[in-house]
Design an enzyme around this catalytic site. Structure first.
Site, mmCIF file in Angstrom:
data_model
loop_
_atom_site.group_PDB
_atom_site.id
_atom_site.type_symbol
_atom_site.label_atom_id
_atom_site.label_comp_id
_atom_site.label_asym_id
_atom_site.label_seq_id
_atom_site.Cartn_x
_atom_site.Cartn_y
_atom_site.Cartn_z
ATOM 1 N N CYS A 169 -2.353 -0.926 7.644
ATOM 2 C CA CYS A 169 -1.514 0.281 7.614
ATOM 3 C C CYS A 169 -1.666 1.104 8.885
ATOM 4 C CB CYS A 169 -1.846 1.102 6.382
ATOM 5 S SG CYS A 169 -1.392 0.235 4.846
ATOM 6 N N GLU B 125 0.988 3.929 1.878
ATOM 7 C CA GLU B 125 1.543 4.313 3.175
ATOM 8 C C GLU B 125 2.573 3.319 3.669
ATOM 9 O OE1 GLU B 125 -1.596 3.605 2.246
ATOM 10 O OE2 GLU B 125 -2.873 3.400 3.995
ATOM 11 N N HIS C 44 0.849 -1.190 0.000
ATOM 12 C CA HIS C 44 0.000 0.000 0.000
ATOM 13 C C HIS C 44 0.886 1.240 0.000
ATOM 14 C CE1 HIS C 44 -3.802 -2.056 1.854
ATOM 15 N NE2 HIS C 44 -3.247 -2.779 0.895
#
Length: 162
Positions: free
Chosen positions: A85, A54, A52
């Site tokens: 996350c 992040e 992802h």
């Protein structure tokens, strides 16, 4: 730079993800008003479900700072983080989270869960939501509208060829 300035940079990174066929999400890690790291979704291209935006920014930030603790850092993300996350943000001790669009299906910074503010955890993040929310949400909506149209066109073409 302001929160809006940093979010504009994250929106640009989301466009980079989209250009690579990924869901357009971008992230920027900042410390002392200096860019430390950036990331964009790369799950499809890397065949890594944890890639992802992040996650990418946090990994790069830890390397850049030579520390797994990202104390006094702010993470800017175009979309509210998921539980994976958000948990990483707590463990890395990020000070502040700023995100654009809410994620009403999997958001873990207040929409569905609130992992980053969980009182029982040994660290909670400051959270600012809704920064350039319309622009962030529209970038995602346009991507999914286009993807649905492409799928529909492919089905129609397949039926026409039968």
């Amino acid at each position: 730079m302001t929160d809006e300035d940093w979010m504009q940079l994250a929106i640009g990174l989301a466009a980079k993800a989209e250009a690579q066929g990924e869901v357009p999400v971008g992230a920027v890690l900042v410390k002392d008003n200096q860019l430390i790291a950036e990331g964009w979704n790369q799950m499809i291209s890397s065949q890594d479900p944890s890639a992802h935006a992040e996650m990418q920014a946090i990994r790069e930030g830890a390397k850049a700072l030579n520390n797994y603790r990202l104390l006094d850092c702010t993470l800017y993300i175009t979309l509210e983080p998921c539980s994976m996350c958000a948990g990483l943000m707590v463990h890395s001790r990020i000070k502040r989270l700023v995100f654009g669009a809410n994620d009403l299906k999997t958001g873990a910074a207040g929409s569905v869960l609130n992992i980053v503010r969980q009182a029982e955890f040994n660290h909670q993040l400051e959270v600012v939501s809704g920064v350039l929310a319309s622009a962030c949400a529209e970038q995602l909506s346009a991507f999914f509208r286009r993807r649905r149209a492409e799928i529909k066109a492919a089905r129609l073409q397949q039926r026409a060829g039968e």
